[in-house]
Write an enzyme that holds these catalytic residues in place. Sequence first.
Site, mmCIF file in Angstrom:
data_model
loop_
_atom_site.group_PDB
_atom_site.id
_atom_site.type_symbol
_atom_site.label_atom_id
_atom_site.label_comp_id
_atom_site.label_asym_id
_atom_site.label_seq_id
_atom_site.Cartn_x
_atom_site.Cartn_y
_atom_site.Cartn_z
ATOM 1 N N GLU A 1 -55.249 60.941 19.557
ATOM 2 C CA GLU A 1 -53.977 59.947 18.657
ATOM 3 C C GLU A 1 -56.200 58.814 18.908
ATOM 4 O O GLU A 1 -56.934 58.400 17.254
ATOM 5 C CB GLU A 1 -53.877 59.040 19.227
ATOM 6 C CG GLU A 1 -53.054 58.255 18.018
ATOM 7 C CD GLU A 1 -51.737 57.443 18.319
ATOM 8 O OE1 GLU A 1 -51.040 57.834 19.932
ATOM 9 O OE2 GLU A 1 -50.725 56.588 17.644
ATOM 10 N N ASP B 1 -43.049 55.290 12.634
ATOM 11 C CA ASP B 1 -42.232 54.526 13.062
ATOM 12 C C ASP B 1 -42.319 53.107 11.748
ATOM 13 O O ASP B 1 -43.394 52.555 11.515
ATOM 14 C CB ASP B 1 -43.605 52.707 14.119
ATOM 15 C CG ASP B 1 -43.712 53.696 15.576
ATOM 16 O OD1 ASP B 1 -43.115 53.636 15.939
ATOM 17 O OD2 ASP B 1 -45.317 54.345 15.858
#
Length: 362
Positions: free
Chosen positions: A227, A303
């Site tokens: 990431e 999310d």
Amino acid sequence: MESFRSMPKVELHAHLNGSIRNSTILELARDLGQKGVIDFLDVEHVIMKNDRSLVEVFKLFDLVHVITTEHSTITRITKEVIEDFASENVVYLELRTTPKKNDSIGMSKRSYMEAVIQGLRAVASFDVHFVPQTKQVASSFNSQFMENSLNGSAKKKIYVRLLLSIDRRETTIAALETVELALEMRDVGVVGVDLSGNPTVGEWDTFVPALSFARQKGLRVTLHCGEVPNRKEIQQMLDFVPERIGHACCFCEEDWRKLKALNVPVEICLTSNVMTQSVSSIDVHHFADLYRAQHPVALCTDDTGVFSTSLSQEYSLASSTFGIDKADIFDLAYKAISQAFADHKVKDEVRKIFSSAKGQVS
Ligand code: 6MZ
């Protein structure tokens, strides 16, 4: 957008506390504001902010965790998250969450997870399938399902499986505790573990004992990988050969070669990666290359609350950005079934749902 909503979908990368409805988080924050636990005006703009860097995202998670401390809140948000995914026709959901311990309110990792299970049980408007089928459960479910169908009240079905997340801030012992709990909760739908949390925190070596133990005991493992740029860790993670990885934003040529040779599926979170600037813009997202190379990928939300998205929106975005037509998008969703951590029986059931919906896709 409507066609992506009505199509059956599979979600493999969704964090519980990142998927809370904005209305719920504001209501909970206002409540805590009135009790004097937090300053509502201070936190309101943090919650409502639309563009967040990766650093700001993790500050927001710390705030969300203050707001969602109570067992009853965990139950409520779980119920709502399942309802939201089911109502946009997600038919298989792998929901992940980090079991939390908070002695001051008598919360253990186990009681946290029990509150999650309560949330699964509390959903009334959909048929939530989360307990692995024994013959008995299968037959009682089927007769109930048939009964509902016959009297015209069949509810939409969603299969839910759980992954327990290890937070990168945790110690080796804490990570092992989470794996032990995952093992104990296999009979309520826990199928694997995830390593997540702020990618600039923690060392890979800290988590290897717990992840290896999980694998040895038959749990499936997915890792947040690449990431942020971290050559050494990306290589170490790939050497571990997880069953899936999430993100894969900061890979170099050699990492791509290795990933492709190992055929490890990638959970793709387009909106999240662009919003956190892990990828500079959507048109240069690595999804395009992986898709063209027919590498196994699954479009996911990460999310939905934090990034104001939905799985239908992610499919719509992939379609419009990369010129993928509706039939190929359907195919992409269908292929994600094989990357799920559920057993073959469940995957076959989900395939049947897709087959019966296929006629509606032109
Ligand atoms: C890494 C993430 C994440 O577990 O409390 N989480 N970890 N990268 C991401 N991309 C933006 N999004 C969410 O859900 C919230 C937790 O999931 C992890 C973080 O640890 C965050 O605190 P749970 O239900």
